[in-house]
Design a protein around this motif. Sequence first.
Motif, PDB file in Angstrom:
ATOM      1  N   GLY A  60       1.350  -1.228   0.054  1.00 45.46           N
ATOM      2  CA  GLY A  60       0.027  -0.044  -0.237  1.00 45.46           C
ATOM      3  C   GLY A  60       0.899   0.834  -0.238  1.00 45.46           C
ATOM      4  O   GLY A  60       0.181   2.687   0.223  1.00 45.46           O
ATOM      5  N   LYS A  61       1.958   1.342  -0.553  1.00 43.32           N
ATOM      6  CA  LYS A  61       2.810   2.894  -0.280  1.00 43.32           C
ATOM      7  C   LYS A  61       3.489   2.520  -1.919  1.00 43.32           C
ATOM      8  O   LYS A  61       3.752   1.684  -1.808  1.00 43.32           O
ATOM      9  N   PRO A  62       3.926   3.628  -2.333  1.00 45.74           N
ATOM     10  CA  PRO A  62       5.053   3.907  -3.659  1.00 45.74           C
ATOM     11  C   PRO A  62       6.252   3.790  -3.411  1.00 45.74           C
ATOM     12  O   PRO A  62       6.490   3.055  -2.426  1.00 45.74           O
ATOM     13  N   PHE A  63       6.627   2.924  -4.559  1.00 47.36           N
ATOM     14  CA  PHE A  63       8.189   2.310  -4.658  1.00 47.36           C
ATOM     15  C   PHE A  63       9.050   2.341  -3.599  1.00 47.36           C
ATOM     16  O   PHE A  63       9.691   2.711  -2.572  1.00 47.36           O
ATOM     17  N   VAL A  64       8.591   0.818  -2.984  1.00 48.92           N
ATOM     18  CA  VAL A  64       9.104   0.251  -1.784  1.00 48.92           C
ATOM     19  C   VAL A  64       9.401  -0.901  -2.902  1.00 48.92           C
ATOM     20  O   VAL A  64      10.184  -1.915  -2.504  1.00 48.92           O
ATOM     21  N   GLY A  65       9.526  -1.552  -4.246  1.00 46.40           N
ATOM     22  CA  GLY A  65      10.405  -2.223  -5.022  1.00 46.40           C
ATOM     23  C   GLY A  65      11.308  -2.457  -5.214  1.00 46.40           C
ATOM     24  O   GLY A  65      12.292  -0.943  -4.110  1.00 46.40           O
ATOM     25  N   ARG A  66      11.906  -2.885  -6.172  1.00 46.27           N
ATOM     26  CA  ARG A  66      13.371  -2.858  -6.664  1.00 46.27           C
ATOM     27  C   ARG A  66      13.757  -0.827  -6.807  1.00 46.27           C
ATOM     28  O   ARG A  66      14.805  -0.159  -6.490  1.00 46.27           O
ATOM     29  N   SER A  67      13.279  -1.289  -7.562  1.00 42.47           N
ATOM     30  CA  SER A  67      13.019   0.059  -8.683  1.00 42.47           C
ATOM     31  C   SER A  67      13.059   1.305  -7.037  1.00 42.47           C
ATOM     32  O   SER A  67      13.387   2.206  -7.248  1.00 42.47           O
ATOM     33  N   GLY A  68      11.989   1.293  -5.891  1.00 39.76           N
ATOM     34  CA  GLY A  68      11.582   1.988  -5.304  1.00 39.76           C
ATOM     35  C   GLY A  68      12.845   2.200  -4.821  1.00 39.76           C
ATOM     36  O   GLY A  68      13.462   2.985  -4.342  1.00 39.76           O
ATOM     37  N   GLN A  69      14.394   1.135  -4.168  1.00 37.72           N
ATOM     38  CA  GLN A  69      14.923   1.653  -3.763  1.00 37.72           C
ATOM     39  C   GLN A  69      15.899   1.877  -3.984  1.00 37.72           C
ATOM     40  O   GLN A  69      16.935   2.713  -3.593  1.00 37.72           O
ATOM     41  N   LEU A  70      16.314   1.724  -4.926  1.00 42.08           N
ATOM     42  CA  LEU A  70      17.127   2.259  -6.440  1.00 42.08           C
ATOM     43  C   LEU A  70      16.475   3.631  -6.244  1.00 42.08           C
ATOM     44  O   LEU A  70      17.919   4.546  -5.919  1.00 42.08           O
ATOM     45  N   LEU A  71      15.393   3.983  -5.865  1.00 36.56           N
ATOM     46  CA  LEU A  71      15.398   5.328  -6.143  1.00 36.56           C
ATOM     47  C   LEU A  71      15.478   6.690  -5.302  1.00 36.56           C
ATOM     48  O   LEU A  71      16.388   7.217  -4.929  1.00 36.56           O
ATOM     49  N   THR A  72      15.537   5.630  -4.254  1.00 36.59           N
ATOM     50  CA  THR A  72      15.900   6.415  -2.362  1.00 36.59           C
ATOM     51  C   THR A  72      17.065   6.894  -2.583  1.00 36.59           C
ATOM     52  O   THR A  72      17.091   7.064  -1.815  1.00 36.59           O
ATOM     53  N   LYS A  73      18.490   5.433  -3.007  1.00 31.05           N
ATOM     54  CA  LYS A  73      19.272   5.219  -2.963  1.00 31.05           C
ATOM     55  C   LYS A  73      19.708   6.610  -3.683  1.00 31.05           C
ATOM     56  O   LYS A  73      20.840   7.544  -3.687  1.00 31.05           O
ATOM     57  N   LEU A  74      19.622   6.956  -4.974  1.00 37.16           N
ATOM     58  CA  LEU A  74      19.890   7.503  -5.831  1.00 37.16           C
ATOM     59  C   LEU A  74      19.238   9.243  -5.661  1.00 37.16           C
ATOM     60  O   LEU A  74      20.425  10.208  -5.690  1.00 37.16           O
ATOM     61  N   LEU A  75      18.286   9.857  -5.106  1.00 40.60           N
ATOM     62  CA  LEU A  75      17.812  10.749  -4.065  1.00 40.60           C
ATOM     63  C   LEU A  75      18.982  11.186  -2.768  1.00 40.60           C
ATOM     64  O   LEU A  75      19.750  12.622  -3.037  1.00 40.60           O
TER      65      LEU A  75
END
Length: 195
Positions: A60-75
């Motif tokens: 029930g949360k956005p961007f918590v899968g693999r692409s979300g983890q990458l996004l968090t790291k890049l940010l």
Amino acid sequence: MDKKTFKQELLDELYAPYQQCMKCPLGSLGRTHVVFGTGNPDADLMLIGEGPGNEEDKQGKPFVGRSGQLLTKLLHSVGIERHDTFITNIVKCRPPNNRKPFPIESSTCKAILLIKQIKIIRPRLICTLGATALECLLDKPVKITQARGKEFLFENIKVIATYHPAYILRNPKEVEPMLNDLTKVASLLGLISGG
Ligand code: URA
């Protein structure tokens, strides 16, 4: 009441009638959760992706899968902490087999939720992730390889387009242009100089 609490209340009021939304076909195509978005309701930066994937639908949360983890790291690598931002998607329900949302799905969800979220949060900057998000905001087709790094306007708010992190997982060499775009975002927000 402070601004952040007030905006969160407005968001909660916005979401309440849509917990079991059936306004577009995605409502009856197997979604578990309506994934409204998470983060700071008074964020300077709003990030917009395409639609929830499997993990996002489950949690029930956005961007918590693999692409979300990458996004968090890049940010983080450009000085942006995910919890300071507000993250959401064009469509709030998972399209079957992660297909691209159909125009009727994205236009419905944009009208009933996305535009209202943007008007409540009123971020200083929007960053779209991938072609689908930018196309939906601008209401026209785009080539993301040409649009990325560029500035657009939506409701008088500056929009910076970049790649979707899932594209970077498939094409790791493209991380550099995406990092350049995110550096520009951080610089426009005054988090770093230059960019
Ligand atoms: N891809 C998206 O566009 N959004 C998510 O929340 C997860 C993956």
